[in-house]
Structures are given as structure tokens and as C-alpha cells.
Design an enzyme around this catalytic site. Sequence first.
Site, PDB file in Angstrom:
ATOM      1  N   GLU C  29       0.838  -1.208   0.000  1.00  0.00           N
ATOM      2  CA  GLU C  29       0.000   0.000   0.000  1.00  0.00           C
ATOM      3  C   GLU C  29       0.870   1.255   0.000  1.00  0.00           C
ATOM      4  O   GLU C  29       1.710   1.414   0.876  1.00  0.00           O
ATOM      5  CB  GLU C  29      -0.921  -0.028   1.234  1.00  0.00           C
ATOM      6  CG  GLU C  29      -1.916  -1.177   1.165  1.00  0.00           C
ATOM      7  CD  GLU C  29      -2.445  -1.610   2.523  1.00  0.00           C
ATOM      8  OE1 GLU C  29      -2.358  -0.829   3.481  1.00  0.00           O
ATOM      9  OE2 GLU C  29      -2.939  -2.755   2.611  1.00  0.00           O
ATOM     10  N   GLU C  60      -4.479  -6.788   2.704  1.00  0.00           N
ATOM     11  CA  GLU C  60      -3.233  -7.446   3.107  1.00  0.00           C
ATOM     12  C   GLU C  60      -3.222  -8.931   2.785  1.00  0.00           C
ATOM     13  O   GLU C  60      -2.162  -9.491   2.481  1.00  0.00           O
ATOM     14  CB  GLU C  60      -2.957  -7.227   4.596  1.00  0.00           C
ATOM     15  CG  GLU C  60      -2.344  -5.875   4.940  1.00  0.00           C
ATOM     16  CD  GLU C  60      -3.348  -4.734   4.987  1.00  0.00           C
ATOM     17  OE1 GLU C  60      -4.559  -4.991   4.793  1.00  0.00           O
ATOM     18  OE2 GLU C  60      -2.946  -3.584   5.226  1.00  0.00           O
ATOM     19  N   PHE C  83       2.252  -1.360   8.782  1.00  0.00           N
ATOM     20  CA  PHE C  83       2.574  -1.443  10.211  1.00  0.00           C
ATOM     21  C   PHE C  83       2.512  -2.919  10.596  1.00  0.00           C
ATOM     22  O   PHE C  83       1.590  -3.622  10.171  1.00  0.00           O
ATOM     23  CB  PHE C  83       1.560  -0.671  11.068  1.00  0.00           C
ATOM     24  CG  PHE C  83       1.661   0.831  11.003  1.00  0.00           C
ATOM     25  CD1 PHE C  83       1.234   1.518   9.882  1.00  0.00           C
ATOM     26  CD2 PHE C  83       2.162   1.568  12.075  1.00  0.00           C
ATOM     27  CE1 PHE C  83       1.312   2.913   9.819  1.00  0.00           C
ATOM     28  CE2 PHE C  83       2.252   2.957  12.026  1.00  0.00           C
ATOM     29  CZ  PHE C  83       1.824   3.633  10.889  1.00  0.00           C
ATOM     30  N   ASP C  85       1.534  -4.343  13.106  1.00  0.00           N
ATOM     31  CA  ASP C  85       0.262  -4.680  13.750  1.00  0.00           C
ATOM     32  C   ASP C  85      -0.715  -5.299  12.744  1.00  0.00           C
ATOM     33  O   ASP C  85      -1.579  -6.086  13.114  1.00  0.00           O
ATOM     34  CB  ASP C  85      -0.385  -3.420  14.323  1.00  0.00           C
ATOM     35  CG  ASP C  85       0.589  -2.561  15.105  1.00  0.00           C
ATOM     36  OD1 ASP C  85       0.461  -2.475  16.319  1.00  0.00           O
ATOM     37  OD2 ASP C  85       1.502  -1.954  14.477  1.00  0.00           O
ATOM     38  N   PHE C  86      -0.581  -4.899  11.472  1.00  0.00           N
ATOM     39  CA  PHE C  86      -1.532  -5.371  10.456  1.00  0.00           C
ATOM     40  C   PHE C  86      -1.250  -6.806  10.024  1.00  0.00           C
ATOM     41  O   PHE C  86      -2.020  -7.371   9.249  1.00  0.00           O
ATOM     42  CB  PHE C  86      -1.525  -4.462   9.222  1.00  0.00           C
ATOM     43  CG  PHE C  86      -1.659  -2.989   9.497  1.00  0.00           C
ATOM     44  CD1 PHE C  86      -2.132  -2.506  10.709  1.00  0.00           C
ATOM     45  CD2 PHE C  86      -1.310  -2.064   8.524  1.00  0.00           C
ATOM     46  CE1 PHE C  86      -2.236  -1.144  10.949  1.00  0.00           C
ATOM     47  CE2 PHE C  86      -1.414  -0.699   8.752  1.00  0.00           C
ATOM     48  CZ  PHE C  86      -1.882  -0.234   9.965  1.00  0.00           C
ATOM     49  N   HIS C 129      -0.813   0.529  16.482  1.00  0.00           N
ATOM     50  CA  HIS C 129       0.184   0.943  15.479  1.00  0.00           C
ATOM     51  C   HIS C 129       1.584   0.998  16.066  1.00  0.00           C
ATOM     52  O   HIS C 129       2.437   1.727  15.574  1.00  0.00           O
ATOM     53  CB  HIS C 129      -0.162   2.328  14.922  1.00  0.00           C
ATOM     54  CG  HIS C 129      -1.221   2.321  13.869  1.00  0.00           C
ATOM     55  ND1 HIS C 129      -2.525   2.020  14.141  1.00  0.00           N
ATOM     56  CD2 HIS C 129      -1.182   2.574  12.533  1.00  0.00           C
ATOM     57  CE1 HIS C 129      -3.240   2.099  13.027  1.00  0.00           C
ATOM     58  NE2 HIS C 129      -2.453   2.426  12.041  1.00  0.00           N
TER      59      HIS C 129
HETATM   60  C1  LIG Z   1      -5.522  -3.325   7.714  1.00  0.00           C
HETATM   61  C2  LIG Z   1      -4.933  -1.967   7.546  1.00  0.00           C
HETATM   62  N1  LIG Z   1      -4.170  -1.735   6.474  1.00  0.00           N
HETATM   63  C3  LIG Z   1      -3.613  -0.528   6.286  1.00  0.00           C
HETATM   64  C4  LIG Z   1      -3.813   0.481   7.179  1.00  0.00           C
HETATM   65  C5  LIG Z   1      -3.120   1.829   6.997  1.00  0.00           C
HETATM   66  N2  LIG Z   1      -4.071   2.831   6.637  1.00  0.00           N
HETATM   67  C6  LIG Z   1      -4.609   3.652   7.551  1.00  0.00           C
HETATM   68  S1  LIG Z   1      -5.718   4.691   6.891  1.00  0.00           S
HETATM   69  C7  LIG Z   1      -5.508   4.036   5.363  1.00  0.00           C
HETATM   70  C8  LIG Z   1      -6.289   4.560   4.223  1.00  0.00           C
HETATM   71  C9  LIG Z   1      -7.724   4.311   4.445  1.00  0.00           C
HETATM   72  O1  LIG Z   1      -8.456   4.852   3.424  1.00  0.00           O
HETATM   73  P1  LIG Z   1     -10.021   5.030   3.511  1.00  0.00           P
HETATM   74  O2  LIG Z   1     -10.643   3.751   3.968  1.00  0.00           O
HETATM   75  O3  LIG Z   1     -10.464   5.584   2.236  1.00  0.00           O
HETATM   76  O4  LIG Z   1     -10.246   6.070   4.695  1.00  0.00           O
HETATM   77  P2  LIG Z   1      -9.834   7.587   4.792  1.00  0.00           P
HETATM   78  O5  LIG Z   1      -8.492   7.600   5.485  1.00  0.00           O
HETATM   79  O6  LIG Z   1      -9.791   8.160   3.422  1.00  0.00           O
HETATM   80  O7  LIG Z   1     -10.871   8.200   5.649  1.00  0.00           O
HETATM   81  C10 LIG Z   1      -4.569   3.029   5.373  1.00  0.00           C
HETATM   82  C11 LIG Z   1      -4.119   2.269   4.206  1.00  0.00           C
HETATM   83  C12 LIG Z   1      -4.615   0.193   8.296  1.00  0.00           C
HETATM   84  N3  LIG Z   1      -4.848   1.111   9.241  1.00  0.00           N
HETATM   85  N4  LIG Z   1      -5.166  -1.023   8.446  1.00  0.00           N
END
Ligand SMILES: Cc1ncc(C[n+]2csc(CCOP(=O)(O)OP(=O)(O)O)c2C)c(N)n1
Lengths: 349, 349, 324, 324
Positions: C29, C60, C83, C85-86, C129
Site C-alpha cells: 500500500e 493485506e 505497520f 500490527d496489520f 500501530h
Molecule cells: C488493515 C490496515 N491496512 C492498512 C492500514 C493503513 N491505513 C490507515 S488509513 C488508510 C487509508 C484508508 O483509506 P479510507 O478507507 O479511504 O479512509 P480515509 O483515510 O480516506 O478516511 C490506510 C491504508 C490500516 N490502518 N489497516
Amino acid sequence: MSPPRAPAPDEAPSGSLDPGGSRPPARATRLALYTRMLEMRGFEKRAYDLFLSGLVKGTSHLGLGQEAIAAAFGTAMREDDYTFATYRGHNHALARGVPMTPVMGELMGRACGLMAGKGGSMHLTSVEHHMMGSYAIIGAHLTIANGAAWSAKARGSGQVAVCFFGDGTTNIGAFHEALNFAAVYELPVVFVCENNLWMEYTPIASVTAVARPAADRASAYGLEPVVLDGNDPDVMHAAAVAALGRARSGAGPSLLEALTYRHGGHSRADPGKYRSDEELSYWLGRDPVPAYRARLVAEGVEEAEIAAIEQQVAAAVDEATEAAKASGPPSLDLVEKDVFADGGASWRR
Amino acid sequence: MSPPRAPAPDEAPSGSLDPGGSRPPARATRLALYTRMLEMRGFEKRAYDLFLSGLVKGTSHLGLGQEAIAAAFGTAMREDDYTFATYRGHNHALARGVPMTPVMGELMGRACGLMAGKGGSMHLTSVEHHMMGSYAIIGAHLTIANGAAWSAKARGSGQVAVCFFGDGTTNIGAFHEALNFAAVYELPVVFVCENNLWMEYTPIASVTAVARPAADRASAYGLEPVVLDGNDPDVMHAAAVAALGRARSGAGPSLLEALTYRHGGHSRADPGKYRSDEELSYWLGRDPVPAYRARLVAEGVEEAEIAAIEQQVAAAVDEATEAAKASGPPSLDLVEKDVFADGGASWRR
Amino acid sequence: MAEMTYRDAVAAGIAQEMARDDSVVLFGEDVGAAGGVFKATVGLLEKFGPTRVVDTPISEQAILGAAMGAAMTGMRPIAEVMFSDFFAVCWDIVANEIAKTRYMTNGQVSLPLVIRSGNGGGSRFGAQHSQSIENWAMAVPGLKVVAPSTPRDVIGLLAAAVRDPDPVLFFEHKSLYATKGEVGQGEICDELGRAVVVREGDDVTIVALAQMVPRALHAAEELARDGIEAAVVDLRSLVPLDMTTVAASVRATGHLVTVEENPRLCGWGAELSSIVAEELLFDLDGPVVRVTTPHVPLPAADALEDAALPSPERIADGARRALA
Amino acid sequence: MAEMTYRDAVAAGIAQEMARDDSVVLFGEDVGAAGGVFKATVGLLEKFGPTRVVDTPISEQAILGAAMGAAMTGMRPIAEVMFSDFFAVCWDIVANEIAKTRYMTNGQVSLPLVIRSGNGGGSRFGAQHSQSIENWAMAVPGLKVVAPSTPRDVIGLLAAAVRDPDPVLFFEHKSLYATKGEVGQGEICDELGRAVVVREGDDVTIVALAQMVPRALHAAEELARDGIEAAVVDLRSLVPLDMTTVAASVRATGHLVTVEENPRLCGWGAELSSIVAEELLFDLDGPVVRVTTPHVPLPAADALEDAALPSPERIADGARRALA
Ligand SMILES: Cc1ncc(C[n+]2csc(CCOP(=O)(O)OP(=O)(O)O)c2C)c(N)n1
Ligand SMILES: Cc1ncc(C[n+]2csc(CCOP(=O)(O)OP(=O)(O)O)c2C)c(N)n1
Ligand SMILES: [Mg+2]
Ligand SMILES: [Mg+2]
């Protein structure tokens, strides 16, 4: 291996659908909507300043630009309905009436914080306000919201669980499991996808097989596709009323896709430079806060009344800031508190 | 909380769709299809007997009744195309030309086993035959098949990955992630849902929000819904040819839903008593093996030719059984072999 | 020699391997256009193009499944889990599929792949995290587990991981990304499973990993002021585990302290301690002391997080207890 | 007193609690109409009806997420994960959500829930259906971890788990389902965190869990024939961990052997050994010996699986090594 494609701004409003009909909300509701949005806007701008000045540590994810959605639900929900939100959840907490000071304190890691600093900006929870948590790992909270809805149904309480999440969340496994589960057991849950076109720094369109990441998946769960103008508080309020009513009547879950945009970066000091100027200015032109103000004025609300609200909100933000600043660091013995119900962290005898 | 509902048998053929047109396969192909099905049928009946007599230990999941699907793909695939299957994967291994003896040996935990007994009935793998594994935890192998397809695309090899799974698998998160991922990167992968109406002991219809667990999800990934008569080898062969061609031409993934039925229980000695007599007898009446035999005869294949195939297959099954019985237990030093590429299990120096 | 950040070393290490071997691809990502959320993959998309550096959806399981399928068919993928944690959302692919496949197939399938991930605390990101999950990985047979503490080791161990025929979980410590260190010219490639004695000392052996290495060195300085000379061992990888180096040091000092960032129970320090209690008991002159984060999720507030993670002071105290 | 199988004890324990408390519900795959794939929930659907005993789709994340959401809003769910290996597909819900929520919310949220699962080897099911993952759970702060070895304990500990205000992972051993034992009349409810000395002995302490308890008892008989009297401790729960009972026995015997079914690295035996090496070093008269499955995935063939799991003979050998 297709290249990322940012959706053209004018794709946004197309396909919109207003399930709530076009009757505008009552005047008091509209003032409440505006007040809520202002609170969020004022709070988050201040949070951003505090981040830049080093008082907010760690991370924080602002919902600047996305306020209409949380405000609409906060206004439409019954007091005992449950909210489940993400790390981008300040707005959703405030929308349920969680006071600003503990939220600000939590961002700053102070003793007065909503969780005394143990959770942080990404984990706002206030059970008292039925704000059942904001969740920082993508996907899980959709399944958890189902559980609250299940329990409400089993207890016959008439409560509804509302679960907010982003566009990027529609591609994770838990989304799929949660939607099917909710539909199979006809749970009173409303899933609200806040489609702000971007995940962190990657456009949702570049990694999604369909154009509408939530609505184009609805039929996979026997649900109606619904795309809404997430920057229009009236549209969102009507949709919220409709979906909450549906859930409360026993007709099961809804999946709403609300189109919106975050004005700032994904988190912290991200300047969001990956977005085109054209896209950004299109969406800044659709900022829900000034637009709604203009609508209220156009429909006869006095400038003075609005100004009074604005002053009141600004004062509340100042007050929360000062109160949080005045609060000390949390007591260090909290580190080993509340792992278990006995209040401690002991794993042995 | 809706009660389980077993689909009425006559729902099965409705909505079927034959993307391959109606031209029957060539005579040689048809004989190959029949031979493959017979091999599977003979092999698995023997495996069942061996289970009852205590020679097959642990568990085994038979595909009796579902042979047409694996046979069709086995016949239509290029030699270097990849197969990914489930714990119910004996048929899929045999369909790729994996010899019976090592498969039988694996079921019996013998030294001659395909993995010398280390994998067991649920994990048949023969890289030599591009049988890239059968997988025992629901969902994962759809994502893994994507990886093989990704690699084929990156290497420009023209290979296709074919991934078989059950109806119940459509409700797990990995299904969703894999389908979206395949569609986004236009991977040369064919997902084949063998919808046998049941998970273990629970009907798929009772826990799924849509009537067609795979096909009704296709549009969520921008794919065409395809429902096929999974008990008709000709229909399945045409569909396989079409989907493999589509993948090989660069047009991306397909998702096929093949309706079928397992004659026996889910695994081991499960008598499958949770199914109604009516449902069972409907499907036994649609057994692909005698039906296809009758079709071949009706279309002019000599009884004698068919009988010769039948004798040959029966002999092969006997031979494999005897060979596996004659093989001893695996050498005990295998326990600490091949955890790592150096051939051992050592994690320290 | 040039100074480089730990963060830049990640990109440099990946670039070194991608340039060397066309079958190496990177996906995850935001790893491409954005250069990674920790800016640890900056420039790679530009250098190697969008078929080798690929931005993925938030999936993931799909990412790691794709890495596995690609590895079993001739590629050498580097996948990122943003991270650590994921890992919990894709643990099935890691623990049940990737780790077990060579064994279950009786050696038929090789999985030369690397999963990189931002690990560890100190960033005030809160309980979801900030985890150190190297012990989750160590507990699963079939995985190699690496965690560098310096920019140089990032390159050397990453190269070794990419070239390794087995799956490697590569834990980059988030709190080290901004740290700097000397990195030699030309290709760097280490061997997995070699610990390094980063400080000599005769009185007590302190074994640490990743962010705990600089903290252990600080503690050693503090101890030196009291006349206690601590040897500090940087484990660098948990699997393979370099017990030879650890044991030699423990035999010499008679005292062992392990410093883990993970929560206490079932950490790698317990494993080390149990090996010593089984094999070197009569070489010990005092208790084996484990310094760990207490068995709690990590709190977010700076004051609380600092109190939870092992500090140089707590490490030094641990050494004093070991010697008492 | 009546004889009952371990399998029937599961259903009896659940029935006892569901009858007592309306907020207790059971859900999972095939738990209702089919009575569970291990037949451990037979009769519950008939007794408590389809709103309290619910068959689910194959969606472990949705199942455990629902359990969590229900628990935080007033119910006491018992969720089933059919084979403990499948915890890997829902580990995020367990390790990142359920385990951490009380802490992260500063005690606001209680999660009184139980996750039952079929754990352990011996059924020739191969590497993905035979794991012992109690150490995965023990490594995550916020979870309680229980693993009974007898039908009576199944009821007593299950009742305690259901009544506990914290999330409990309840590991039923697949190879014990068919075993029988005496079960008293009337309600049974134990306290979590009490180990039991199931055999007295002065020479060496053998600590075991679940299926390893009967094997340790066999080993003790074998040792007794050589004049070695082993105390056998059935831990019964890993969190809370009854170190009081273990330590008392180790102080008396001076020798400790732990018997784990899980693969070697970072198992609970390492944790116990490290506690002893830190706190009771000078009570030890010999090395702490860990008997474990080697650090490999479990093979499927009967001969291989039998060679991998700790046998009474290997346990007895371990005790001899501890005493040597
Ligand atoms: C399982 C997981 N993968 C990756 C992340 C890292 N991450 C945090 S926010 C995000 C983007 C999320 O996008 P969206 O669902 O569109 O929400 P927005 O932040 O735009 O509100 C990512 C990839 C995470 N928190 N959890
Ligand atoms: C993640 C996971 N959950 C549950 C199981 C247990 N299980 C094995 S097969 C099966 C039913 C699968 O049904 P379906 O996908 O329709 O395949 P079929 O067995 O009918 O071929 C279940 C629940 C599993 N193996 N993996
Ligand atoms: Mg978004
Ligand atoms: Mg099925």
C-alpha cells in the site's frame, strides 16, 4: 498493473440518489446541523495548529471537509444508537455530544483525555455517549458494529448501530464478511462509506474494480446501491433518517456511499500534494460549511443568529484548548491499569 | 437469525448460462472427459472403502458427484497452467495427470505418498504437474492463485492459474480481496466456484445474502455473472475453454459458478443425513458419470470402447491401491526435514 | 563510507537487489507513487517502473497471497505490510500458508520472499500501530525473522533476506527510520543468523534487538560509570538465532539480561532464557533477567509510552539485578 | 458422580451457563443444527432455540467481531472457531481489538466473551488443522487463556470463563473429545488461574497442559518404575498463570520439566522456564528441561505425527535429563 487514475472532479455528483426525498429538514434541525459542523471544523483546525506547534503528539487524522456526514448522523440518531468510527473519528465523536475538552486532551495525551491518554487520537471512545470507539485497523469495526446491532436486536432495544468508514476500506476482507453477515441476520446497522476519493496517498479508483467502491458492491449483499452527496447536510440528514428508520423497523442493514473530500492530507503534517490543484480547488469550492451557511441565510436565517452560534463555538474551542493545555500528563501508574476487569495487568498468581 | 433453507432441487438448473456456445467438444475430448471422470470416481470410491477399513487415517473429503468440473478443466488447461484446489482436491490433482499411486499413498500416510505423508489428503501438491497445492483453510488459496497469475503475466509466459473452491468460501474475507485484486491487475486467473449447495453441514442459502453465492457477487468486481451446470462435462468444458482463452488473451479474470452436488458427506464417514431424501435423489439422478456415458453411447461411441476404458481405469485403481498398501511408513527423520531450504529444521546456530 | 538514514537504507537495499535481479518486485500500500508512508521506498517506482513497484488496494491477505503465489512460480517478491500490527489481518497467509508450505509439500515448493514491515513503539501511535510482533513470527516454524538496528545492517540483511530461498519477515523499526549511520560503498550483503557483539564487556551480557540495541548501549555506558562492563549483543535475527555468539558471551560473563520491546509473555527473551536454563545453567552466576515492556497494550500518550517501553535506566537496573 | 465424555462436557457446560443467564448466546459454523463438527454442541439448538444458538457463514472475522460488539453492549457471547488454526484468519479481531479494548478505552469497555476452539494434534489432520496455538494467545496482553484436560474441568473452567468479565480463549483438545471422566452432580464452576497438582512427587516437577497432562502422568508412572517420583502439575490456564503452585513444587523438587505440544520457539514452557531462571535460580538443582514438539509444522501421516508430538517416553527422558 493499471496506472492510478484520480477520478475527475465532475464524476463526483453523477449517479447521486436521494433516498430521503427532497423535503428539507426543520429549521431547528438545520441549525443543529450547522452548529455541529462548525464545532467539528473549529475543533479540527485547532487540532491541526496544536499538531504543528508540537502539542498534539503521535498522529491525527482530520475530517476537515467531511463534516456534513457525521453532523447529519449525529443529528438524526437516537441518543442510545451506537456509533463506530475510524481513526478519522474526531467528527463522529463530537457529533454524539462528546465534549471537546476530553477529546482535545486525548489528542494531547493529557490526564483529562477521554481515555486519559491511553487510547490516543485514533481510538476515541465514550460509552456514555454511545460512541463505541474509533478503530485504527481497517475493516474490523464493521464486524464489531454488527455485534452491537445483533445485541440490540436480541435485547429488543430498538437501537441502531451506525458504522463509518472510508472508501479504501471496501477492499478489505472484513468489509465483505460484515456486509454479508449483517444482511443474513437482518441486523439494525447502517454502514456509511465516506468516499473521499483517496486512501492514504493512493486514489481509490486505481485499486478498485468498480467505480463506486461501496455502492457497486451493495447488490452482492442483496442491498440497494445508494450514492449521496456527502457534502450536503440536508441530503445526508434525509438519508440518515431513512436508513435509521429502515433499521429500526426490522428491515435490516443499509449501505450508503457518501461522496466527499478531505481538505488536508491523510494524517499529521501530510500536505496532500499528490492531489491535483484542479481536484483540490473543485472540492474546496464544495466545502460544506460555507455552503450550508449560505443556504441557511438564503432561506431566511438571520445573520445575527448564525454569528451567535459561530461565536459560541469559537469560545468552546478556545475553552477546550485551554482546559486541555492546563491538564497534566496522565499518572504513570495507568500503564499497568485496566488490562483486565480487576483493574490491573497481572497475569499471574 | 433466519432459519436454514435448503434450495429446492429444481432451482439448480435455472439461470444457467453457457458462455461457450453449444458446439459439443470433439470426440477425443469427450473420451478424455469421460476417462478423467471415471478415474476420479474409481479412485475416490476406493479411498472411501480404505477409509472405512482404517487404512486412510485422518480425514478425507471426497468429490463424488462433482467430477465433471475438474475433468473439464483438466482437459481444457494447457499443460503448464496452474491449478489451486481445496482439501476436496483429489479430483483436481488427478485431473492434472498426477498419478494415482502417490495420491493414494498420501491418503494412507505411506512413504510413496505425493508428499511422503507430510501433507496428507488435504494438501496434495505436485509442482511437476503444475498442481500447486490443495489448501485446507478457507479462502487463502484464491489470493495465492492470484500470485501465480501475476507471475505468469510478469514473465509473459501465457500461463493461466485456475482456482477451485466451494460455495461456502464466497463468504470469507479473502474471497473479496482476491477477486478485487485479480480484477484490478487484470490477472490471468479463473475462479471456479463449485456450488454444491452445502458447506459442511449447513446449507449455503441459509447464511448468504444472495441466491448465487459467486455469480451474484461478480458485478462487485466488474465481472460477468456466470452460472453453469457443473454436472455437464460439455458445458463445463466449453466454459473452461472460454475462460482460459479470456485469461490468456489478457482480458483478465473470470468467476464461474458451477452448480453441482456431493453425493456423500462432507468428510470422512459423515453420512450426510442433514440433506433431505428428495434433494439427494434429485441429484443422484443427475450423476455426471452415468449421464455422460449415456450421452456418449447415444452419440455413437461404441459400448466396447467405453468398456475398455472402464476396465483400464478399474485396473489402474487396483494397481494404485496395491502399490500404496505395499509401501511402508515414511522415514521418521522426515519430521525434521524441509522446514527450510537447507533441508532441515534448524533455527539456531 | 557515507552517512545515510535507516529510512534511506531501506530504499537503497531494495534498489540494490532490484537492480541485481529482475525477478525481484515490490508491492504494498502506497509503496510506489508516494514512496511509502514512512518514505522508505522513495524513488523506486521512478527507477523500476510500475510493473515492478506496485501500489495495491488495502487488502493485506491479497498482497501476501500474491507474494506467495509469485514466489512459488519463479519471482522474488518483497511485500510490505505497512505497520506490523496489520500482520494480524493476514496472519493466516503468513503462519498457515507461507510458513508451512515447503514442509507440507515435502520440499517441492520454495518461497523466496520478503515481507517488510514497520515495527515497534515510540511514535505515540497507540496500541494498534506500535506493536513489536517479532515474537509472533518467531513462534511459527518455517519463518525467518530479521530486525536490523543500523542503516548498514538494513542493507546487508535486506539483501540477504531477498537472496534467501526461504520466507523472511523483515522488521524495520519505526523509531529508527530517522537515525543515521555509516554505510560502505558498493554492494552489501550479510549472512542471516549472525549476531554481533556491539560492545565488549566482561561482567554481564545484554542481548538486544532493533531499537533496544541503542538503548542497551546507553545502559552499558551508565553501568560503566559504576564500574560494570556490559557486553552488548545485537541479535539482528531471531531465526536463525545465533546462540553460538550469545552462549560464548554468557559463558564469559556468567550473567544474562535480555531486552525485549514486545510485551512480556512468550517473548524471544524467554526463549533465550530457557535455552540458557537448559544448556548453560551451571555457567550462570546469577539470575537471567528479562527486561521487557510490561504485559500490556502500548498506551498512546508520550508520558505513558515512555514509561512502558524498556528505557536505558530499566535496562541498567536489570543488569544490576542480574549481578546482585 | 457420572461418567461423561470431554465432548459432552462441553455441551453440558454451555447448557449450564445458557440456562443460568439469558445473555449467554452461542454462535459459530455448524454449531446449531449439526451440533458442531466435533459434536460438542449437540442438543443446544433444540434446548435454547435459533436466536440463542446460531449457525453462521464461514466468516471468522464477522463471527468474532459480532461476539465483541455483542459483549460490549450487554451480552455474553460464546463464539466458536472450529479449529484453532483458523484463529489466523481472525487474529486481528482477537489480538488487536478484543484484547486491547478495555485498556485503550481506559476501562470503559468490558468484553465478557468466550471463544472456544478445537486445538491440538493427534488426529492426522496435517499442518493446518492440528496446531496448538495457546502460545499465540498467551503472547497477547488482554486475553485469558484456558485449556482443560478432563471432562470435569471442561465444565468448571467453561463456566468460569463465561462468568469472567474478560475475554477468554478456551482451547478444547481435539484428541481429548472422546475421553471420559467423572463429573459431579449439580452446578460446577471453577476459578481461573488455579493449577492442580494431579500427582504428588518429590523428585522432579513436570508441568503440562491439556493432552500433555495424561501423557505426563504416563511418563510419571514410567519414571516411578525407576524409582523417580515426579510431581505432575496440570496448569489448566496460562493466563492467569498459577506460578504459586508451580513455584512451590519446584522449590520442593529442585527440578522442572515443561511439556508443550506447541512448536518449540516462544512457547509457554519458555515463559515458565524464564520465570524460574529469574526468580528461583538458586532453588534449582539441575537444568530446566523443555519437552516440546520440534519447531516444525505438524506432519499428517500417523507415524510422523506420533514422532513429532511429545510422547510419554520423551517426557520421561526429559525428566531424566533434568535430574542428570
Ligand atoms: C488493515 C490496515 N491496512 C492498512 C492500514 C493503513 N491505513 C490507515 S488509513 C488508510 C487509508 C484508508 O483509506 P479510507 O478507507 O479511504 O479512509 P480515509 O483515510 O480516506 O478516511 C490506510 C491504508 C490500516 N490502518 N489497516
Ligand atoms: C477459515 C476456515 N473456516 C472454517 C473451515 C472449516 N471448513 C472446512 S470445509 C468447510 C465448508 C466449506 O464449504 P464450501 O466452501 O462450500 O466447500 P465444500 O466443502 O462444499 O467443497 C468448512 C467450514 C476452514 N477450513 N477454514
Ligand atoms: Mg478515503
Ligand atoms: Mg459447498
